[in-house]
Design a protein around this motif. Structure first.
Motif, PDB file in Angstrom:
ATOM      1  N   THR A  34      50.801  35.380   2.692  1.00 43.66           N
ATOM      2  CA  THR A  34      50.279  35.368   4.058  1.00 43.66           C
ATOM      3  C   THR A  34      51.092  36.390   4.835  1.00 43.66           C
ATOM      4  O   THR A  34      52.312  36.267   4.929  1.00 43.66           O
ATOM      5  N   SER A  37      50.575  35.036  10.741  1.00 45.55           N
ATOM      6  CA  SER A  37      50.095  33.717  11.134  1.00 45.55           C
ATOM      7  C   SER A  37      50.213  33.572  12.646  1.00 45.55           C
ATOM      8  O   SER A  37      51.231  33.954  13.237  1.00 45.55           O
ATOM      9  N   SER A  48      45.256  31.100  12.798  1.00 48.14           N
ATOM     10  CA  SER A  48      44.788  32.113  11.857  1.00 48.14           C
ATOM     11  C   SER A  48      45.935  32.501  10.936  1.00 48.14           C
ATOM     12  O   SER A  48      47.061  32.697  11.386  1.00 48.14           O
ATOM     13  N   SER A  49      45.621  32.597   9.656  1.00 45.15           N
ATOM     14  CA  SER A  49      46.569  33.090   8.660  1.00 45.15           C
ATOM     15  C   SER A  49      45.883  34.202   7.889  1.00 45.15           C
ATOM     16  O   SER A  49      44.807  33.996   7.326  1.00 45.15           O
ATOM     17  N   ARG A  50      46.505  35.383   7.869  1.00 38.98           N
ATOM     18  CA  ARG A  50      45.980  36.496   7.088  1.00 38.98           C
ATOM     19  C   ARG A  50      46.504  36.364   5.669  1.00 38.98           C
ATOM     20  O   ARG A  50      47.706  36.503   5.429  1.00 38.98           O
ATOM     21  N   GLU A  52      46.445  37.666   1.760  1.00 39.17           N
ATOM     22  CA  GLU A  52      46.129  38.884   1.013  1.00 39.17           C
ATOM     23  C   GLU A  52      46.708  38.838  -0.391  1.00 39.17           C
ATOM     24  O   GLU A  52      47.788  38.288  -0.611  1.00 39.17           O
ATOM     25  N   ASP A  61      40.969  36.223   6.431  1.00 41.53           N
ATOM     26  CA  ASP A  61      41.592  35.441   7.495  1.00 41.53           C
ATOM     27  C   ASP A  61      41.155  33.990   7.344  1.00 41.53           C
ATOM     28  O   ASP A  61      39.958  33.698   7.358  1.00 41.53           O
ATOM     29  N   GLU A  63      40.934  30.885   9.250  1.00 35.05           N
ATOM     30  CA  GLU A  63      40.963  30.584  10.681  1.00 35.05           C
ATOM     31  C   GLU A  63      40.320  29.245  10.958  1.00 35.05           C
ATOM     32  O   GLU A  63      39.432  28.810  10.222  1.00 35.05           O
TER      33      GLU A  63
END
Length: 133
Positions: A34, A37, A48-50, A52, A61, A63
């Motif tokens: 992540t 955040s 929201s946490s990105r 990848e 994302d 969310e």
């Protein structure tokens, strides 16, 4: 999915809701992470946490919106048309954290359970070895 964390409730609660901690534990495998955040930790607040792949091949994302927060007891949130519940309970060995969620159609229920449990296991490791930020 559930785990028991050998730590005080305050540390467990904080690590689950603090974006500085979330980026350290929120991944289902070693090849994901992540990167960012954001948390507005209140009923009606957004998160929201990105997430990848570490090789940069994919990201998304995660969310949602918090619907219920009962301090040191329960977090409920909606993400898309799905819901999740996280329950915290003090037990002799520390804090039991249990997660339940609405499944989706793309992946098997076993894959989804394994992924959510892996994240929960990383959360346990983070709190027991690094504490809350």
């Amino acid at each position: 999915m559930a785990t028991t964390i050998a730590a005080p409730m305050d540390a467990v609660w904080k690590a689950y809701s603090n974006p500085d901690d979330i980026v350290q534990w929120n991944a289902a495998s070693e090849d994901w992470h992540t990167t960012k955040s954001t948390v507005d930790f209140r009923p009606g607040g957004k998160f929201s946490s990105r997430m990848e792949a570490k090789d940069g091949s994919f990201g998304f994302d995660f969310e949602g919106t918090y619907t219920t927060i009962i301090t040191n007891e329960r977090i409920e949130y909606a993400f898309g048309d799905r819901q999740a519940v996280v329950e915290f309970q003090e037990v002799p060995a520390g804090v039991q954290v249990q997660v339940s969620f609405d499944s989706e159609e793309t992946h098997s229920i076993e894959q989804q359970r394994d992924g959510w449990q892996a994240i929960l296991n990383r959360f346990k490791f983070h709190v027991e070895n690094h504490g809350a930020s």
